[in-house]
Design a protein around this motif. Structure first.
Motif, mmCIF file in Angstrom:
data_model
loop_
_atom_site.group_PDB
_atom_site.id
_atom_site.type_symbol
_atom_site.label_atom_id
_atom_site.label_comp_id
_atom_site.label_asym_id
_atom_site.label_seq_id
_atom_site.Cartn_x
_atom_site.Cartn_y
_atom_site.Cartn_z
ATOM 1 N N CYS A 1 19.293 75.638 9.705
ATOM 2 C CA CYS A 1 19.717 75.808 11.047
ATOM 3 C C CYS A 1 19.061 74.677 11.557
ATOM 4 C CB CYS A 1 18.893 76.985 11.869
ATOM 5 S SG CYS A 1 17.000 77.176 11.639
ATOM 6 N N PHE A 2 19.623 74.341 12.986
ATOM 7 C CA PHE A 2 19.390 72.974 13.744
ATOM 8 C C PHE A 2 19.405 71.835 13.192
ATOM 9 C CE2 PHE A 2 15.872 76.316 15.376
ATOM 10 C CZ PHE A 2 16.573 76.620 16.411
ATOM 11 N N ALA A 3 20.694 71.715 12.465
ATOM 12 C CA ALA A 3 21.122 70.629 11.872
ATOM 13 C C ALA A 3 21.461 69.240 12.735
ATOM 14 C CB ALA A 3 22.591 70.855 11.086
ATOM 15 N N ARG A 4 20.966 68.178 12.460
ATOM 16 C CA ARG A 4 21.151 66.879 12.820
ATOM 17 C C ARG A 4 21.455 66.029 11.721
ATOM 18 N NH1 ARG A 4 21.103 69.449 16.798
ATOM 19 N NH2 ARG A 4 20.040 69.282 18.730
ATOM 20 N N LEU A 5 22.701 65.934 11.017
ATOM 21 C CA LEU A 5 22.980 65.495 10.089
ATOM 22 C C LEU A 5 23.182 63.924 10.413
ATOM 23 C CD1 LEU A 5 25.275 68.027 8.095
ATOM 24 C CD2 LEU A 5 22.985 67.711 8.299
ATOM 25 N N SER A 6 22.775 63.009 9.364
ATOM 26 C CA SER A 6 22.941 61.470 9.724
ATOM 27 C C SER A 6 24.426 61.234 9.493
ATOM 28 C CB SER A 6 22.108 60.832 8.592
ATOM 29 O OG SER A 6 20.721 61.287 8.519
ATOM 30 N N PRO A 7 24.921 60.305 10.602
ATOM 31 C CA PRO A 7 26.105 59.696 10.653
ATOM 32 C C PRO A 7 26.586 59.174 9.417
ATOM 33 C CG PRO A 7 25.007 59.300 12.862
ATOM 34 C CD PRO A 7 24.108 59.915 11.715
#
Length: 266
Positions: free
Chosen positions: A49-55
């Protein structure tokens, strides 16, 4: 998405992302949170959960999670919010073989100055606070009747929470001694958000104020404990009721799953 929705979501993530779940080990990765089941629950699903994947690295980071759980031979759920990063994470996961279950609406309710007078219940109906493990049978039976599946897996989690009364409040509505509705609230330490779960009423008792009365009890309880907000993932049946009761829609949320392929020993 409104700035207020974004603000509420960011506040929720800030408070919740590093809180462990009972029975799970929390792994705080740079771009998401991973919860691994422990002990007696080790064969349960893991949770991301709470994903902040790298561009530019999204697909590689998704594949890394697929590989991790495939090596463990473990199923997992990836809980996606519409305000996660990237904003098209759901579509990315689906392109990699994940399937989304029915959507829900992540909603919040401000407890500042909340005032909920006691609501009249139908004749013969009462709401009780539960405090003993043997009373969990009533909650599990209500959930099983409503959703048509076994909820025995939930017993250990709720029983463990009952050992810490500051962490949970469980309520059940009864008609002439028979359980007809249930709902509970988790109270995470060091968070401004209390979380509603399991709010449901048997079909024969819907439309008679039982759901709203059960909600009122939990709102008053959370306000008395000093929490600032309630948070809930509202199913389609609950969403319009909660909206009418003053809850604010923040964003859509989906559980996505991908079955692993077991690795065969040579």
């Amino acid at each position: 998405m409104s700035p207020e929705s974004r603000r509420l979501f960011e506040a929720y993530v800030h408070d919740q992302q590093d809180l462990p779940l009972p029975g799970y080990a929390l792994e705080a990765l740079p771009h998401l949170r991973r919860h691994i089941p422990l002990g007696a629950a080790a064969d349960h699903e893991a949770l991301l959960c709470f994903a902040r994947l790298s561009p530019g690295e999204e697909l590689a980071q998704i594949q890394a999670q697929i590989d991790f759980f495939q090596a463990r031979g473990q199923d997992f759920e990836w809980k996606v919010y519409a305000l996660d990063q990237p904003t098209d994470l759901k579509q990315m996961l689906e392109s990699q073989g994940f399937r989304a279950s029915d959507p829900e609406v992540f909603m919040t309710y401000s407890l500042r100055g909340a005032s909920r007078p006691a609501r009249a219940l139908p004749a013969g109906v009462e709401i009780r606070r539960l405090s003993r493990p043997e009373q969990l049978d009533d909650i599990l039976q209500v959930q099983a009747q409503i959703w048509g599946r076994d909820f025995e897996w939930l017993r250990a989690k709720l029983a463990s929470s009952l050992e810490q009364p500051e962490a949970i409040s469980l309520f059940c509505a009864y008609a002439d001694g028979q359980a007809i509705a249930s709902g509970w609230t988790d109270y995470p330490a060091s968070s401004r958000f209390a979380e509603l779960h399991g709010g449901a009423v048997l079909p024969a008792w819907r439309g008679r104020g039982v759901f709203s009365a059960l909600l009122d009890v939990r709102i008053r309880d959370a306000a008395q404990r000093g929490y600032e907000w309630l948070a809930v993932d509202a199913a389609p049946m609950s969403h319009p009721i909660l909206l009418a009761q003053g809850f604010t829609p923040v964003c859509m949320t989906w559980p996505l799953r991908r079955s692993h392929t077991p690795i065969c020993a040579e």
